[in-house]
Enzyme design. Sequence first.
Site, PDB file in Angstrom:
ATOM      1  N   ASP A  29       0.867  -1.174   0.000  1.00  0.00           N
ATOM      2  CA  ASP A  29       0.000   0.000   0.000  1.00  0.00           C
ATOM      3  C   ASP A  29       0.907   1.227   0.000  1.00  0.00           C
ATOM      4  O   ASP A  29       1.430   1.635   1.042  1.00  0.00           O
ATOM      5  CB  ASP A  29      -0.898  -0.049   1.255  1.00  0.00           C
ATOM      6  CG  ASP A  29      -1.541   1.293   1.569  1.00  0.00           C
ATOM      7  OD1 ASP A  29      -1.598   2.163   0.669  1.00  0.00           O
ATOM      8  OD2 ASP A  29      -1.983   1.472   2.729  1.00  0.00           O
ATOM      9  N   GLU A  81      28.884  -0.408   4.376  1.00  0.00           N
ATOM     10  CA  GLU A  81      28.497  -1.809   4.512  1.00  0.00           C
ATOM     11  C   GLU A  81      28.364  -2.437   3.132  1.00  0.00           C
ATOM     12  O   GLU A  81      27.913  -3.561   2.995  1.00  0.00           O
ATOM     13  CB  GLU A  81      27.214  -1.948   5.334  1.00  0.00           C
ATOM     14  CG  GLU A  81      25.999  -1.240   4.770  1.00  0.00           C
ATOM     15  CD  GLU A  81      24.983  -2.198   4.162  1.00  0.00           C
ATOM     16  OE1 GLU A  81      24.966  -2.256   2.920  1.00  0.00           O
ATOM     17  OE2 GLU A  81      24.238  -2.836   4.921  1.00  0.00           O
ATOM     18  N   CYS A 113      25.288   1.614   9.609  1.00  0.00           N
ATOM     19  CA  CYS A 113      25.105   2.967   9.082  1.00  0.00           C
ATOM     20  C   CYS A 113      26.000   4.009   9.741  1.00  0.00           C
ATOM     21  O   CYS A 113      25.898   5.187   9.414  1.00  0.00           O
ATOM     22  CB  CYS A 113      23.644   3.382   9.208  1.00  0.00           C
ATOM     23  SG  CYS A 113      22.541   2.363   8.211  1.00  0.00           S
ATOM     24  N   HIS A 235      20.614  10.107  12.567  1.00  0.00           N
ATOM     25  CA  HIS A 235      20.568   9.067  11.542  1.00  0.00           C
ATOM     26  C   HIS A 235      19.134   8.879  11.099  1.00  0.00           C
ATOM     27  O   HIS A 235      18.201   8.932  11.901  1.00  0.00           O
ATOM     28  CB  HIS A 235      21.157   7.747  12.057  1.00  0.00           C
ATOM     29  CG  HIS A 235      21.004   6.651  11.041  1.00  0.00           C
ATOM     30  ND1 HIS A 235      21.440   6.805   9.746  1.00  0.00           N
ATOM     31  CD2 HIS A 235      20.420   5.417  11.094  1.00  0.00           C
ATOM     32  CE1 HIS A 235      21.152   5.708   9.049  1.00  0.00           C
ATOM     33  NE2 HIS A 235      20.523   4.861   9.848  1.00  0.00           N
ATOM     34  N   ASN A 267      17.563   5.998   2.606  1.00  0.00           N
ATOM     35  CA  ASN A 267      18.599   5.827   3.623  1.00  0.00           C
ATOM     36  C   ASN A 267      19.906   5.416   2.937  1.00  0.00           C
ATOM     37  O   ASN A 267      20.017   4.312   2.422  1.00  0.00           O
ATOM     38  CB  ASN A 267      18.160   4.734   4.617  1.00  0.00           C
ATOM     39  CG  ASN A 267      19.241   4.446   5.657  1.00  0.00           C
ATOM     40  OD1 ASN A 267      20.236   5.166   5.749  1.00  0.00           O
ATOM     41  ND2 ASN A 267      19.031   3.396   6.440  1.00  0.00           N
ATOM     42  N   SER A 297      23.538  -0.107  13.247  1.00  0.00           N
ATOM     43  CA  SER A 297      22.987  -1.318  13.843  1.00  0.00           C
ATOM     44  C   SER A 297      24.105  -2.214  14.341  1.00  0.00           C
ATOM     45  O   SER A 297      25.201  -2.226  13.804  1.00  0.00           O
ATOM     46  CB  SER A 297      22.143  -2.066  12.810  1.00  0.00           C
ATOM     47  OG  SER A 297      20.946  -1.360  12.594  1.00  0.00           O
TER      48      SER A 297
END
Lengths: 348, 385, 134
Positions: A29, A81, A113, A235, A267, A297
């Site tokens: 959606d 990463e 990140c 962030h 991002n 993370s």
Amino acid sequence: MKVGICGYGVYIPRFRIRVEEIAAIWGGDAEGIKRGLQVQEKAIAGLDEDTATIAVEASRSALAMAGIDPADIGAVYVGSESHPYAVKPTATILGDAIEASPVMTAADYEFACKAGTAAIQTCMGLVGSGMIRYGLAVGADTAQGAPGDTLEYTAASGGAAYIIGSTELIAEIEATYSVTTDTPDFWRREGEPYPRHGGRFTGSPAYFKHVLSATTGLLKKTNLSPGDFDYAVFHQPNGKFPRTAAKNLGFTKEQIECGLLVERIGNTYSGATMLGLARVLDEAKPGDRILVTAFGSGAGSDSFSITVTDKITEKRGETPTVEDYIREKKYVDYGTYVKLRRKIVVPS
Amino acid sequence: MNRVAVIGVGVTKFGELWDYSFSDLFVEAGSAAIIDAGIDGKDIGSIYVGNMSGGRFVNQEHIASLIADHAGLNPVPATRIEAACASGGLAVRQGVMAVASGMHDVVVVGGAEKMTDITTEKVTQILVTAADQEWEAFLGMTFPGLYGMIARRHMHEFGTTREQLAEVAVKNHANAKNNPTAQFRFDVSVEKVLNSTMVADPLTLLDCSPITDGAACIILATEEKAGEFCDSPIYITGAGQSTSTIALHDRLQMTVSDATINASKMAYKMAGKTPGDIDVAEVHDCFTIAELIGIEGLDFCDIGSGGRFTEEGCTAIGGEIPVNTSGGLKAKGHPVGATGVAQVVEIAYQLRGEAGKRQVDGAEVGLTHNVGGSGGTAAVHILER
Amino acid sequence: MGAPRFWRNTKSRYNLYGVRCGTCEKNYFPPRKICPSCRRASKLESVKLKASGEVVTYTIIHSAPEGFENQTPYIMAIVKLSEGPMLTTQIVDCEIEDASIGMPVEGVFRKINESGRDGPIYYGMKFRPPRSSN
């Protein structure tokens, strides 16, 4: 010794895909997703772009702004990463491309990140201790989200480069404060093409716990309060998290709006906070104070207090701004997107 | 210097010859030429063979030895000559020098290429080894791409039209219809050329020569030996060869083939001929644009006017200077190492009056023009009855 | 192309290092060991050329060599650098219908090719239309 930013540069690839385009394929959606993630579209790298090319272009701009001899750069760190090689540094490609090689130290960083802000901190230490004259810290990514995964709506490409030194600063980094714990909210195992994540577990025990505690720690360490800052950059894995974090910490909508890019480019992982800071530096006035808190993370947060100097007005203006890159765009459909991001594996 | 005569010619069918191996090709062309000349193996002083890339097309190097062996001609000395698509033309020149110098009385000059044993993508990659590997090919350039850039610049500088380029293909296909050994024996229209698959804009598939298997062979001899074996010797009276930059971007004027100009001046001077004396010519048309800069460099028309010259029919059979009566590389086919030798075979047929329906009436002086790469090598020969 | 062959030219691939002949004052790219005009009178020294110039001619590659298949159609051009030499390059960040002779272009660092999925990745200079600022 004062340590800070001598120049910065950015790079955002020109390809964009809209949330609607991805949602249409996976039966999502679109309106609900846009509302939930507060993201409209994301930037994606072309077939001939990767973390190394983004790092080189951003660093060349940073060098042009700083106006320094690249041979005076004593350390090059690239946080990402999505390094092009699992083994073989992106930083050596960058070092040669900007002619900082061969007398320098270099390494690649990975901390989800926040690998780019970790690189800034390393350079601060090396410059502050007198080990090097200038350090180059880059955060860049061509992030991948698995087809159909929520991450696919946000995982984007882009990056920023910062030259850290102690003279001719355009902005002084007054303080930094980090919080790091072992929190498995998001990961990618060796050899796996796409990351996995803990869904709602990425929220309060991961993003919010670290961003809030690092920022609070920095404020306490510096004896500053949210009202002392003209801008704040958090962030931005989506549009919602940084807004919520800002609100909980007592920052206003006006303070964070300038550095919030996720709605328009997605991002950019290691690039995200650093591009947000660059967007603020593109328009900040001498004397402005900026709070920056990155999150990676795994998990950890690096928080910074940065004050813009008079030099910024004379050094800005010759290199492309964040808005220059955001403005230049070409929309692609989902089919083109999966081709560009090599999500279709053609057997050789 | 001895006069050098072509006393025998042979050529295979050109095309996708699935049943033929590399050695089947040159044995067939070589045997045909030797029989045509009426010579015997013991008469042969040396063998010269043009081959661009046996090593990569069929994984076979040391092909001069292979050819002598499989042709049953051991212990005759055999030498391979390589200059990309001009390998054949340079082999002819080596043969001419060997006979002219008196080193040998009779030599065999062959050219062969087997191109269809590998994929089209691999062929594309091998052909571009004729360009600068490090600063053209490595960056994503192809051979049609190089000629596409020449074509666009020619259109920009001289007003050459897309249709004029297509006229080269139309003419050469029409000629190939009357050549029993040609690969493409069918007509194309300007519209068909323009609407065929785009390869390297502005060049379409029908602007390009095909991937071809084939071999050609000629027997060269001194005038004295020619009289012994042959009733209708054709003399090679002019030979020129020249080089230019390997990379197109280093050429001062990329729409002009300076190697062609220099090689042809050398050949015209040696033969004592002018461009106006040429009755029929085989011109290196690996792409339609190549024929235009070829006929301009050979001075059949002014620099830049090749498109108009072609459009007006001047290069058709019956025109001012018939070009590529064989169908050219474009329609006869382009087995790269064989092409320069096959051009001499066609001119020999024309000067002997054996070209059948594509015969240029009363042809007495012919010319061959063979190019390597984007123009890094050119070889020109003038032949007379 | 193998890694050593690429690595040998890294300096000229990452930045446009050519040579300048002190005798005839001409610039060459890529570097040469002998000035083709001056030969034994060559006085060559390394020179970093500005990555800006204009398109002399171009083509659109629809049938690509191995390693470039996924990029078709793409623009290849000969660019004349503002300091003299001409070079072959891919033109990126430009729609194929926008390519033109005389178009100004500037260098951008990009991936050129890679030796399969597990081989080395080769980077270098491509060209693009100048970034419109503000």
